[in-house]
Motif scaffolding. Structure first.
Motif, PDB file in Angstrom:
ATOM      1  N   UNK A 168     -63.604-102.381  69.191  1.00  0.00           N
ATOM      2  CA  UNK A 168     -64.141-101.202  69.875  1.00  0.00           C
ATOM      3  C   UNK A 168     -63.972-101.323  71.383  1.00  0.00           C
ATOM      4  N   UNK A 169     -64.243-102.479  71.937  1.00  0.00           N
ATOM      5  CA  UNK A 169     -64.087-102.654  73.389  1.00  0.00           C
ATOM      6  C   UNK A 169     -62.619-102.535  73.814  1.00  0.00           C
ATOM      7  N   UNK A 170     -61.707-102.972  72.941  1.00  0.00           N
ATOM      8  CA  UNK A 170     -60.284-102.800  73.264  1.00  0.00           C
ATOM      9  C   UNK A 170     -59.918-101.324  73.302  1.00  0.00           C
ATOM     10  N   UNK A 171     -60.461-100.550  72.386  1.00  0.00           N
ATOM     11  CA  UNK A 171     -60.207 -99.103  72.379  1.00  0.00           C
ATOM     12  C   UNK A 171     -60.809 -98.454  73.625  1.00  0.00           C
ATOM     13  N   UNK A 172     -61.994 -98.893  74.015  1.00  0.00           N
ATOM     14  CA  UNK A 172     -62.662 -98.313  75.184  1.00  0.00           C
ATOM     15  C   UNK A 172     -61.911 -98.583  76.485  1.00  0.00           C
ATOM     16  N   UNK A 173     -60.990 -99.539  76.479  1.00  0.00           N
ATOM     17  CA  UNK A 173     -60.160 -99.773  77.668  1.00  0.00           C
ATOM     18  C   UNK A 173     -59.390 -98.517  78.068  1.00  0.00           C
ATOM     19  N   UNK A 174     -59.126 -97.664  77.106  1.00  0.00           N
ATOM     20  CA  UNK A 174     -58.360 -96.448  77.396  1.00  0.00           C
ATOM     21  C   UNK A 174     -59.117 -95.501  78.324  1.00  0.00           C
ATOM     22  N   UNK A 175     -60.426 -95.664  78.430  1.00  0.00           N
ATOM     23  CA  UNK A 175     -61.191 -94.824  79.351  1.00  0.00           C
ATOM     24  C   UNK A 175     -60.792 -95.088  80.799  1.00  0.00           C
ATOM     25  N   UNK A 176     -60.262 -96.271  81.054  1.00  0.00           N
ATOM     26  CA  UNK A 176     -59.813 -96.621  82.404  1.00  0.00           C
ATOM     27  C   UNK A 176     -58.403 -96.110  82.691  1.00  0.00           C
ATOM     28  N   UNK A 177     -57.763 -95.597  81.687  1.00  0.00           N
ATOM     29  CA  UNK A 177     -56.396 -95.078  81.843  1.00  0.00           C
ATOM     30  C   UNK A 177     -55.412 -95.956  81.100  1.00  0.00           C
ATOM     31  N   UNK A 178     -54.314 -95.375  80.624  1.00  0.00           N
ATOM     32  CA  UNK A 178     -53.366 -96.112  79.796  1.00  0.00           C
ATOM     33  C   UNK A 178     -52.716 -97.291  80.531  1.00  0.00           C
ATOM     34  N   UNK A 179     -52.406 -97.151  81.797  1.00  0.00           N
ATOM     35  CA  UNK A 179     -51.747 -98.240  82.522  1.00  0.00           C
ATOM     36  C   UNK A 179     -52.687 -99.432  82.665  1.00  0.00           C
ATOM     37  N   UNK A 180     -53.945 -99.168  82.985  1.00  0.00           N
ATOM     38  CA  UNK A 180     -54.924-100.230  83.116  1.00  0.00           C
ATOM     39  C   UNK A 180     -55.182-100.890  81.774  1.00  0.00           C
ATOM     40  N   UNK A 181     -55.262-100.070  80.695  1.00  0.00           N
ATOM     41  CA  UNK A 181     -55.518-100.606  79.360  1.00  0.00           C
ATOM     42  C   UNK A 181     -54.376-101.492  78.909  1.00  0.00           C
ATOM     43  N   UNK A 182     -53.146-101.118  79.213  1.00  0.00           N
ATOM     44  CA  UNK A 182     -51.989-101.913  78.791  1.00  0.00           C
ATOM     45  C   UNK A 182     -51.966-103.247  79.518  1.00  0.00           C
ATOM     46  N   UNK A 183     -52.404-103.270  80.754  1.00  0.00           N
ATOM     47  CA  UNK A 183     -52.392-104.501  81.552  1.00  0.00           C
ATOM     48  C   UNK A 183     -53.526-105.437  81.168  1.00  0.00           C
ATOM     49  N   UNK A 184     -54.608-104.904  80.625  1.00  0.00           N
ATOM     50  CA  UNK A 184     -55.797-105.717  80.311  1.00  0.00           C
ATOM     51  C   UNK A 184     -55.582-106.651  79.163  1.00  0.00           C
TER      52      UNK A 184
END
Length: 184
Positions: A168-184
């Motif tokens: 769930x927390x990995x999915x919530x990374x998308x709230x920060x934007x796709x580029x940020x989520x991909x880098x995390x």
């Protein structure tokens, strides 16, 4: 006698065990199976629904630890074992990328989740663990006081809870934007 030994020597005992199971357990299994089945299909979910799975499964796991070991005098340390298992899987799981195919729509304020049978497997694992532990303790209540039983059970409950939370927390990374989520 251990439940596994009983079932290995007398497989028909499962019929008696199921007969003695309260009806609400079947209703709970039905609800959890529905939740797991719904996760097997592509769907769009709002954040509240996304948070439902890890909260429900974490609560069920904590309930498992509390109900099994409350009277042993070891509940605080077993909750710490649960927390350690939870934290370990959470730390490992957060190193993984956002699951493939997951998208966030800011306009709809929802997440698109591709179908997966993994949640169903994890849900059934938590349920069956809770059920088997309950049956085992009904057969031999004193086993709850044995560290070789209590610590692994609490750890597995924590590990399973951590898997749900990490996803769930990995999915919530998308709230920060796709580029940020991909880098995390």
């Amino acid at each position: 006698m251990l439940l596994t030994t009983l079932l290995a020597e007398h497989p028909s005992a499962i019929v008696d065990i199921v007969r003695q199971t309260p009806a609400w357990v079947a209703a709970l299994l039905g609800g959890l199976a529905y939740l797991g089945f719904s996760a097997s299909r592509d769907r769009d979910v709002h954040i509240g629904r996304l948070l439902l799975m890890p909260v429900a499964m974490g609560a069920m796991a904590l309930w498992g630890v509390e109900s099994a070991f409350n009277g042993t005098g070891r509940l605080p340390e077993l909750l710490a074992v649960w927390a350690a298992g939870y934290a370990a899987l959470l730390a490992l799981g957060l190193r993984l990328p956002v699951p493939a195919g997951v998208r966030y729509s800011a306009a709809l304020r929802s997440f698109h989740l591709p179908g997966s049978w993994l949640p169903m497997g994890l849900i059934l694992a938590v349920f069956l663990l809770k059920y088997a532990i309950g049956v085992q303790l009904a057969m031999e209540p004193t086993i709850a006081t044995h560290p070789g039983f209590a610590y692994p059970v609490a750890a597995v409950y924590g590990l399973l809870s951590g898997i749900f939370a990490a996803r769930t927390l990995r999915v919530l990374r998308l709230l920060r934007g796709p580029a940020t989520a991909a880098a995390a």
